[in-house]
Enzyme design. Structure first.
Site, PDB file in Angstrom:
ATOM      1  N   ASP A 110       3.318   9.441  -0.984  1.00  0.00           N
ATOM      2  CA  ASP A 110       2.267   9.048  -0.616  1.00  0.00           C
ATOM      3  C   ASP A 110       2.001   8.056  -1.421  1.00  0.00           C
ATOM      4  O   ASP A 110       2.366   7.652  -2.407  1.00  0.00           O
ATOM      5  CB  ASP A 110       1.017   9.733  -0.489  1.00  0.00           C
ATOM      6  CG  ASP A 110       0.187   9.081   0.580  1.00  0.00           C
ATOM      7  OD1 ASP A 110       0.641   7.832   1.337  1.00  0.00           O
ATOM      8  OD2 ASP A 110      -0.553  10.220   1.294  1.00  0.00           O
ATOM      9  N   HIS A 118       1.088  -0.906  -0.385  1.00  0.00           N
ATOM     10  CA  HIS A 118      -0.252  -0.027   0.511  1.00  0.00           C
ATOM     11  C   HIS A 118       0.724   1.604   0.312  1.00  0.00           C
ATOM     12  O   HIS A 118       0.036   2.629   0.040  1.00  0.00           O
ATOM     13  CB  HIS A 118      -1.156  -0.022   0.948  1.00  0.00           C
ATOM     14  CG  HIS A 118      -1.984  -1.386   1.238  1.00  0.00           C
ATOM     15  ND1 HIS A 118      -3.566  -0.333   0.806  1.00  0.00           N
ATOM     16  CD2 HIS A 118      -1.777  -2.313   1.078  1.00  0.00           C
ATOM     17  CE1 HIS A 118      -4.321  -2.044   0.579  1.00  0.00           C
ATOM     18  NE2 HIS A 118      -3.468  -2.903   1.125  1.00  0.00           N
TER      19      HIS A 118
HETATM   20  P1  ADQ Z   1      -3.110   6.458   5.114  1.00  0.00           P
HETATM   21  O1  ADQ Z   1      -1.470   7.025   4.779  1.00  0.00           O
HETATM   22  O2  ADQ Z   1      -3.292   5.967   6.206  1.00  0.00           O
HETATM   23  O3  ADQ Z   1      -2.905   4.643   4.010  1.00  0.00           O
HETATM   24  P2  ADQ Z   1      -4.685   7.779   2.568  1.00  0.00           P
HETATM   25  O4  ADQ Z   1      -4.670   7.058   1.645  1.00  0.00           O
HETATM   26  O5  ADQ Z   1      -4.922   9.183   2.926  1.00  0.00           O
HETATM   27  O6  ADQ Z   1      -3.511   7.272   3.636  1.00  0.00           O
HETATM   28  O7  ADQ Z   1      -6.172   7.255   4.072  1.00  0.00           O
HETATM   29  C1  ADQ Z   1      -6.348   7.817   4.714  1.00  0.00           C
HETATM   30  C2  ADQ Z   1      -7.827   7.281   4.663  1.00  0.00           C
HETATM   31  O8  ADQ Z   1      -8.273   7.911   6.111  1.00  0.00           O
HETATM   32  C3  ADQ Z   1      -9.033   7.556   3.855  1.00  0.00           C
HETATM   33  O9  ADQ Z   1      -9.565   7.127   4.002  1.00  0.00           O
HETATM   34  C4  ADQ Z   1      -9.517   8.824   5.295  1.00  0.00           C
HETATM   35  O10 ADQ Z   1     -10.611   9.940   5.004  1.00  0.00           O
HETATM   36  C5  ADQ Z   1      -9.084   8.609   6.337  1.00  0.00           C
HETATM   37  N1  ADQ Z   1      -9.672   9.717   7.931  1.00  0.00           N
HETATM   38  C6  ADQ Z   1      -7.806  10.463   7.546  1.00  0.00           C
HETATM   39  N2  ADQ Z   1      -7.615  11.914   8.312  1.00  0.00           N
HETATM   40  C7  ADQ Z   1      -9.686  10.947   8.772  1.00  0.00           C
HETATM   41  C8  ADQ Z   1     -10.627  11.511  10.082  1.00  0.00           C
HETATM   42  N3  ADQ Z   1      -9.663  12.639  10.626  1.00  0.00           N
HETATM   43  N4  ADQ Z   1     -11.525  11.696  10.288  1.00  0.00           N
HETATM   44  C9  ADQ Z   1     -11.604  10.169   9.894  1.00  0.00           C
HETATM   45  N5  ADQ Z   1     -10.878   9.963   9.108  1.00  0.00           N
HETATM   46  C10 ADQ Z   1      -9.509  10.188   8.154  1.00  0.00           C
HETATM   47  C11 ADQ Z   1      -2.727   4.102   3.408  1.00  0.00           C
HETATM   48  C12 ADQ Z   1      -0.563   4.222   2.135  1.00  0.00           C
HETATM   49  C13 ADQ Z   1      -1.621   5.337   1.101  1.00  0.00           C
HETATM   50  C14 ADQ Z   1      -2.452   4.509   0.249  1.00  0.00           C
HETATM   51  C15 ADQ Z   1      -3.640   3.530   1.494  1.00  0.00           C
HETATM   52  C16 ADQ Z   1      -4.412   3.142   1.162  1.00  0.00           C
HETATM   53  O11 ADQ Z   1      -0.092   5.614   2.823  1.00  0.00           O
HETATM   54  O12 ADQ Z   1      -0.710   5.864   0.479  1.00  0.00           O
HETATM   55  O13 ADQ Z   1      -3.203   5.048  -0.272  1.00  0.00           O
HETATM   56  O14 ADQ Z   1      -2.714   2.967   2.511  1.00  0.00           O
HETATM   57  O15 ADQ Z   1      -3.730   2.071  -0.056  1.00  0.00           O
END
Ligand code: ADQ
Length: 432
Positions: free
Chosen positions: A339, A131
């Site tokens: 990311d 991921h």
């Molecule tokens: P993350 O590093 O966690 O994931 P991201 O892909 O942005 O990053 O996913 C975060 C999730 O958490 C999103 O669905 C977002 O809405 C949710 N989130 C963030 N802040 C929040 C809050 N305050 N309240 C509720 N929800 C919140 C890892 C990798 C990424 C990759 C994903 C999926 O680092 O690059 O996209 O896995 O493969």
């Protein structure tokens, strides 16, 4: 969520860490049955949690794979802890596997799990999906055990990455460090095995997220935000509090916007939602302090009694509440330094109103930037450049915003989470 949905339909086992720490090192998982789906979990001991989770996974692999060699630690005990937990997970999983099963392992915490399954005689087709980014060879080779780790990946039959860029870094390593051969049709040969290596960009359930944005809960949160904004434009960031997300640089870019384009003082507000994560790791404590200092400085410099420039909030919100906030933000500001994909960028796009969509300002170093023609793409290290992009987005005419959003939303709908899952499983089911 994507996997749960598929497992509920096809039946199967979700296996992983329970999220709990207990001192008894259990070898058999706890099982919970939900009709066709079984959830099997193991606890970690406090030593596992330190060496494996906080240690090798989050203080070695995470920073290294996000190009933060300066933050990566290399500790043999951590690595031994990582192997031990991967092996324990494999041992606990094996008895749950039936003939005809397929195994799909996720992410950097479990890279070595497949190798142990094979060692114990498991012949099921196995896939692995990373991921997070896969780093350039010169960065990866700083890891003392890079060769063992990459070799372990060749126990899988399908190895999936977020982008072609990550896949290319992996192939470069395999060819130059391991003497591997690229055979065509995504097939690669190394370490005596032939495997499929390909990019499978992850997405979101775009339809569901768009519906969240029009629910009552979303509307209530949007109305609350509108009240405090008082007709001002909102710039919104939503990220886990992590040094890979580029938050200090982002705060500085907003500060630069107020300095270089003073007409935005009293007219634009930046809201950053960043729930704390991995708070036991010192680098996460450090970045928290840095952000608290920066937000204090910006607000004390620029606040008016009726305008707060920056609102910095360290808590989680429900999906619906987030969708409501995304919908009324003029700018979705997503500027990670690195990311794998970044789902927030896609959620922001899905939540927009077609009649008055906002602008996505997106880092070129997010996997999501690969197919995001409608976004304003920025270099997150270039604080002045991000400030210029914000100024441009704040003043973008409606027609241009609509056109950019149409391009973006098409991609978000097409490359959704179902497409991701199905395209990976198709390759895995094709393994003989
Ligand atoms: P993350 O590093 O966690 O994931 P991201 O892909 O942005 O990053 O996913 C975060 C999730 O958490 C999103 O669905 C977002 O809405 C949710 N989130 C963030 N802040 C929040 C809050 N305050 N309240 C509720 N929800 C919140 C890892 C990798 C990424 C990759 C994903 C999926 O680092 O690059 O996209 O896995 O493969």
């Amino acid at each position: 969520m994507a996997l749960l949905d598929a497992l509920r339909r096809s039946g199967g086992v979700w296996f992983g860490w329970s999220g709990e720490i207990s001192e008894r090192e259990r070898r058999t998982p706890k099982l919970q049955h939900h009709s066709a789906l079984t959830v099997a979990t193991l606890d970690l001991t406090s030593d596992d949690y330190e060496d494996y989770y906080n240690g090798f996974a989050n203080s070695t692999l995470w920073p290294l794979f996000h190009y933060r060699l300066d933050l990566a630690t290399f500790d043999r005990e951590h690595y031994q802890g990582y192997l031990k937990v991967n092996q324990r997970f494999a041992h606990a999983l094996l008895p749950l596997l039936k003939a005809g099963d397929h195994v799909w392992v996720h992410d950097y915490h479990l890279m070595a799990c497949g190798e142990e399954l094979r060692r114990m005689g498991c012949t099921s087709p196995m896939g692995f999906f990373l991921h997070i980014p896969f780093p350039a060879r010169e960065v990866l080779t700083a890891l003392p055990t890079h060769d063992v780790l990459v070799r372990a990946l060749f126990s899988y039959d399908v190895i999936g990455f977020q982008t072609e860029g990550d896949r290319d870094c992996f192939l470069d390593y395999v060819v130059k460090e391991a003497g591997g051969r690229i055979l065509g049709h995504d097939r690669v040969q190394a370490y005596g095995r032939e495997v499929v290596v390909a990019a499978f960009p992850i997405g979101i359930d775009a339809g569901a997220f768009a519906r969240y944005a029009t629910t009552r809960e979303a509307g209530e949160h949007a109305a609350r935000m509108r009240r405090v904004l008082n007709d001002r434009q909102a710039i919104l960031g939503v990220d886990r509090l992590d040094y890979s997300k580029g938050l200090p640089e982002r705060f500085r870019a907003f500060e630069r916007l107020l300095a270089d384009y003073p007409e935005n003082r009293g007219r634009a507000s930046y809201i950053q939602i960043a729930p704390r994560s991995r708070s036991d790791v010192q680098d996460y404590v450090d970045i928290r302090h840095e952000l608290e200092t920066l937000s204090g400085r910006i607000n004390s410099e620029y606040s008016e009694f009726d305008w707060t420039p920056l609102r910095y909030i360290n808590r989680s919100f429900s999906r619906r509440a987030l969708a409501g906030l995304f919908r009324i933000a003029r700018i979705g500001l997503v500027t990670p330094l690195r990311d794998g994909m970044n789902l927030v960028a896609k959620e922001y796009v899905a939540a927009q109103s077609p009649r008055d969509p906002g602008v996505l300002v997106l880092s070129r170093f997010a996997g999501a930037a690969r197919h995001a023609d409608g976004a304003v793409i920025v270099n997150p290290y270039d604080v002045g450049g991000v400030a210029d992009a914000l100024q441009r987005a704040l003043n973008m005419p409606l027609a241009e915003r609509k056109e950019r959003w149409r391009t973006l939303v098409e991609g978000v709908r097409r490359d959704d989470v179902m497409a991701w899952r199905e395209s990976f499983l198709e390759r895995l089911y094709a393994v003989r």
